[in-house]
Design a protein around this motif. Structure first.
Motif, PDB file in Angstrom:
ATOM      1  N   LYS A 241       0.844  -1.187   0.000  1.00 44.90           N
ATOM      2  CA  LYS A 241       0.000   0.000   0.000  1.00 44.90           C
ATOM      3  C   LYS A 241       0.883   1.242   0.000  1.00 44.90           C
ATOM      4  N   ALA A 242       0.696   2.119  -0.985  1.00 48.77           N
ATOM      5  CA  ALA A 242       1.439   3.380  -1.070  1.00 48.77           C
ATOM      6  C   ALA A 242       0.511   4.522  -0.665  1.00 48.77           C
ATOM      7  N   GLU A 243       0.936   5.295   0.323  1.00 45.23           N
ATOM      8  CA  GLU A 243       0.114   6.392   0.835  1.00 45.23           C
ATOM      9  C   GLU A 243       0.702   7.743   0.425  1.00 45.23           C
ATOM     10  N   LYS A 244      -0.175   8.656   0.016  1.00 44.23           N
ATOM     11  CA  LYS A 244       0.251   9.990  -0.405  1.00 44.23           C
ATOM     12  C   LYS A 244      -0.044  11.027   0.665  1.00 44.23           C
ATOM     13  N   SER A 245       0.718  12.103   0.634  1.00 44.88           N
ATOM     14  CA  SER A 245       0.515  13.231   1.546  1.00 44.88           C
ATOM     15  C   SER A 245       0.452  14.520   0.740  1.00 44.88           C
ATOM     16  N   LYS A 246      -0.243  15.499   1.313  1.00 45.50           N
ATOM     17  CA  LYS A 246      -0.339  16.808   0.678  1.00 45.50           C
ATOM     18  C   LYS A 246       1.004  17.514   0.763  1.00 45.50           C
ATOM     19  N   LEU A 247       1.426  18.117  -0.334  1.00 45.67           N
ATOM     20  CA  LEU A 247       2.713  18.802  -0.366  1.00 45.67           C
ATOM     21  C   LEU A 247       2.566  20.274  -0.012  1.00 45.67           C
ATOM     22  N   ALA A 248       3.490  20.771   0.802  1.00 50.05           N
ATOM     23  CA  ALA A 248       3.477  22.192   1.147  1.00 50.05           C
ATOM     24  C   ALA A 248       3.768  23.039  -0.085  1.00 50.05           C
ATOM     25  N   THR A 249       4.660  22.534  -0.924  1.00 49.49           N
ATOM     26  CA  THR A 249       4.995  23.215  -2.179  1.00 49.49           C
ATOM     27  C   THR A 249       4.779  22.246  -3.325  1.00 49.49           C
ATOM     28  N   PRO A 250       3.864  22.523  -4.248  1.00 47.54           N
ATOM     29  CA  PRO A 250       3.589  21.603  -5.355  1.00 47.54           C
ATOM     30  C   PRO A 250       4.831  21.332  -6.200  1.00 47.54           C
ATOM     31  N   LEU A 251       4.882  20.132  -6.759  1.00 41.80           N
ATOM     32  CA  LEU A 251       5.982  19.750  -7.637  1.00 41.80           C
ATOM     33  C   LEU A 251       5.681  20.159  -9.072  1.00 41.80           C
ATOM     34  N   LYS A 252       6.682  20.666  -9.746  1.00 44.39           N
ATOM     35  CA  LYS A 252       6.553  21.007 -11.149  1.00 44.39           C
ATOM     36  C   LYS A 252       6.784  19.745 -11.968  1.00 44.39           C
ATOM     37  N   THR A 253       5.823  19.365 -12.803  1.00 41.45           N
ATOM     38  CA  THR A 253       5.943  18.192 -13.656  1.00 41.45           C
ATOM     39  C   THR A 253       5.634  18.568 -15.093  1.00 41.45           C
ATOM     40  N   HIS A 254       5.841  17.604 -15.996  1.00 43.03           N
ATOM     41  CA  HIS A 254       5.564  17.864 -17.412  1.00 43.03           C
ATOM     42  C   HIS A 254       4.083  18.150 -17.639  1.00 43.03           C
ATOM     43  N   GLY A 255       3.244  17.588 -16.771  1.00 41.29           N
ATOM     44  CA  GLY A 255       1.803  17.794 -16.931  1.00 41.29           C
ATOM     45  C   GLY A 255       1.260  18.967 -16.153  1.00 41.29           C
ATOM     46  N   GLY A 256       2.121  19.717 -15.486  1.00 42.87           N
ATOM     47  CA  GLY A 256       1.673  20.860 -14.695  1.00 42.87           C
ATOM     48  C   GLY A 256       2.236  20.812 -13.291  1.00 42.87           C
ATOM     49  N   GLU A 257       1.359  20.853 -12.287  1.00 43.65           N
ATOM     50  CA  GLU A 257       1.778  20.807 -10.895  1.00 43.65           C
ATOM     51  C   GLU A 257       1.189  19.587 -10.202  1.00 43.65           C
ATOM     52  N   GLN A 258       1.978  19.025  -9.291  1.00 49.32           N
ATOM     53  CA  GLN A 258       1.546  17.864  -8.520  1.00 49.32           C
ATOM     54  C   GLN A 258       1.473  18.272  -7.058  1.00 49.32           C
ATOM     55  N   THR A 259       0.285  18.146  -6.474  1.00 49.52           N
ATOM     56  CA  THR A 259       0.064  18.618  -5.103  1.00 49.52           C
ATOM     57  C   THR A 259       0.203  17.517  -4.058  1.00 49.52           C
ATOM     58  N   GLU A 260       0.313  16.262  -4.486  1.00 49.61           N
ATOM     59  CA  GLU A 260       0.476  15.129  -3.573  1.00 49.61           C
ATOM     60  C   GLU A 260       1.628  14.246  -4.047  1.00 49.61           C
ATOM     61  N   ALA A 261       2.222  13.541  -3.092  1.00 52.29           N
ATOM     62  CA  ALA A 261       3.306  12.610  -3.434  1.00 52.29           C
ATOM     63  C   ALA A 261       3.303  11.457  -2.432  1.00 52.29           C
ATOM     64  N   VAL A 262       3.796  10.312  -2.860  1.00 49.62           N
ATOM     65  CA  VAL A 262       3.886   9.146  -1.980  1.00 49.62           C
ATOM     66  C   VAL A 262       4.921   9.406  -0.887  1.00 49.62           C
ATOM     67  N   THR A 263       4.519   9.232   0.358  1.00 48.62           N
ATOM     68  CA  THR A 263       5.438   9.449   1.483  1.00 48.62           C
ATOM     69  C   THR A 263       5.582   8.217   2.374  1.00 48.62           C
ATOM     70  N   LYS A 264       4.781   7.178   2.108  1.00 47.36           N
ATOM     71  CA  LYS A 264       4.887   5.959   2.922  1.00 47.36           C
ATOM     72  C   LYS A 264       4.448   4.751   2.110  1.00 47.36           C
ATOM     73  N   ILE A 265       5.241   3.669   2.205  1.00 45.19           N
ATOM     74  CA  ILE A 265       4.916   2.410   1.537  1.00 45.19           C
ATOM     75  C   ILE A 265       4.914   1.311   2.590  1.00 45.19           C
ATOM     76  N   THR A 266       3.847   0.505   2.599  1.00 42.99           N
ATOM     77  CA  THR A 266       3.712  -0.559   3.585  1.00 42.99           C
ATOM     78  C   THR A 266       3.541  -1.907   2.890  1.00 42.99           C
ATOM     79  N   TRP A 267       4.394  -2.854   3.267  1.00 44.06           N
ATOM     80  CA  TRP A 267       4.246  -4.237   2.811  1.00 44.06           C
ATOM     81  C   TRP A 267       3.797  -5.077   4.004  1.00 44.06           C
ATOM     82  N   SER A 268       2.765  -5.885   3.830  1.00 46.89           N
ATOM     83  CA  SER A 268       2.247  -6.702   4.930  1.00 46.89           C
ATOM     84  C   SER A 268       1.648  -7.992   4.377  1.00 46.89           C
ATOM     85  N   GLY A 269       1.312  -8.899   5.290  1.00 50.42           N
ATOM     86  CA  GLY A 269       0.659 -10.138   4.905  1.00 50.42           C
ATOM     87  C   GLY A 269       1.601 -11.279   4.576  1.00 50.42           C
TER      88      GLY A 269
END
Length: 241
Positions: free
Chosen positions: A92-120
């Motif tokens: 499971k990959a969880e995203k968080s709201k970014l204080a400063t949006p990321l500049k990408t080829h498609g515009g701006e990205q306001t969220e990014a993955v900040t935690k990945i959990t492997w279980s089971g």
């Protein structure tokens, strides 16, 4: 029937006990030295994309690893994060709201993955598992990325690998976080060539594995010395009787 402690001279018994304890201590040290959660490879180019593997060894002999949580550094958000499925594990990959949006080829990205959990799944004692993640583009304003990790065991124990790397010359912390070194573009191959030049042709294991094997060998040798001393003392005692 007399026990070995009764027939061996006191000096031989003492030396054998010391040798045995030294062997156990050295073998234990060798095991601990190679039991950290690490990120591999250990270097990547700034501004590029890379695939890393979080290597998780099980350092307990009475419990299995059942969950791994990797925290991506929020101060260096990544616009692209994807994971490779691992048979038997749920990710499971969880995203968080970014204080400063990321500049990408498609515009701006306001969220990014900040935690990945492997279980089971389960990593049994004496085994390890690797969890692959594709990351990028890597930041260009830092020389390293630290990925704090939480390792959960089947007995409920949680080991936090969250300590920063030590300063030059300082001892390694007990629970170091996995660290990915970032080098300027074009220097990744140079780093690899330098490392190869410093490695003897016959050496195929990593430095950590080599250290662990060396320490383990010393432990076995010391243990054998203890058995030899004990046998010598026993023969002397029998010859006197």
């Amino acid at each position: 029937m007399l026990s070995l402690s009764h027939v061996l001279p006191r000096g031989a018994r003492r030396l054998g006990a010391v040798a045995g304890l030294a062997a156990v201590s050295v073998v234990g040290l060798a095991t601990a030295a190679s039991a950290h959660v690490t990120v591999n490879p250990k270097t990547a180019e700034q501004g590029g994309y890379t695939k890393v593997a979080f290597r998780v060894p099980n350092e307990r002999d009475n419990a299995s690893t059942t969950k791994l949580v990797v925290h991506l550094p929020a101060e260096h958000p990544l616009s692209s994060v994807s994971v490779r499925p691992v048979p038997g594990w749920t990710v499971k990959a969880e995203k968080s709201k970014l204080a400063t949006p990321l500049k990408t080829h498609g515009g701006e990205q306001t969220e990014a993955v900040t935690k990945i959990t492997w279980s089971g799944g389960k990593i049994d004692p004496g085994t390890f598992q690797e969890f692959d993640v594709s990351l990028g583009p890597l930041p260009t304003n830092t020389g390293e990325m630290m990925f704090k990790a939480d390792q959960t065991y089947s007995n409920g124990e949680v080991v936090k690998w969250d300590q920063p790397p030590p300063a030059a010359g300082a001892a390694e912390p007990e629970h170091p976080a996995p660290v990915l070194k970032l080098v300027p573009k074009g220097q990744q191959e140079a780093v690899g060539l330098t490392a190869s030049a410093k490695t003897k042709p016959a050496a195929t294991a990593s430095a950590d594995d080599g250290t662990a094997r060396l320490l383990g060998g010393i432990g076995i040798a010391v243990g054998a010395l203890g058995l030899t001393v004990g046998g010598y003392g026993l023969n002397r005692a029998r010859s006197r009787s």
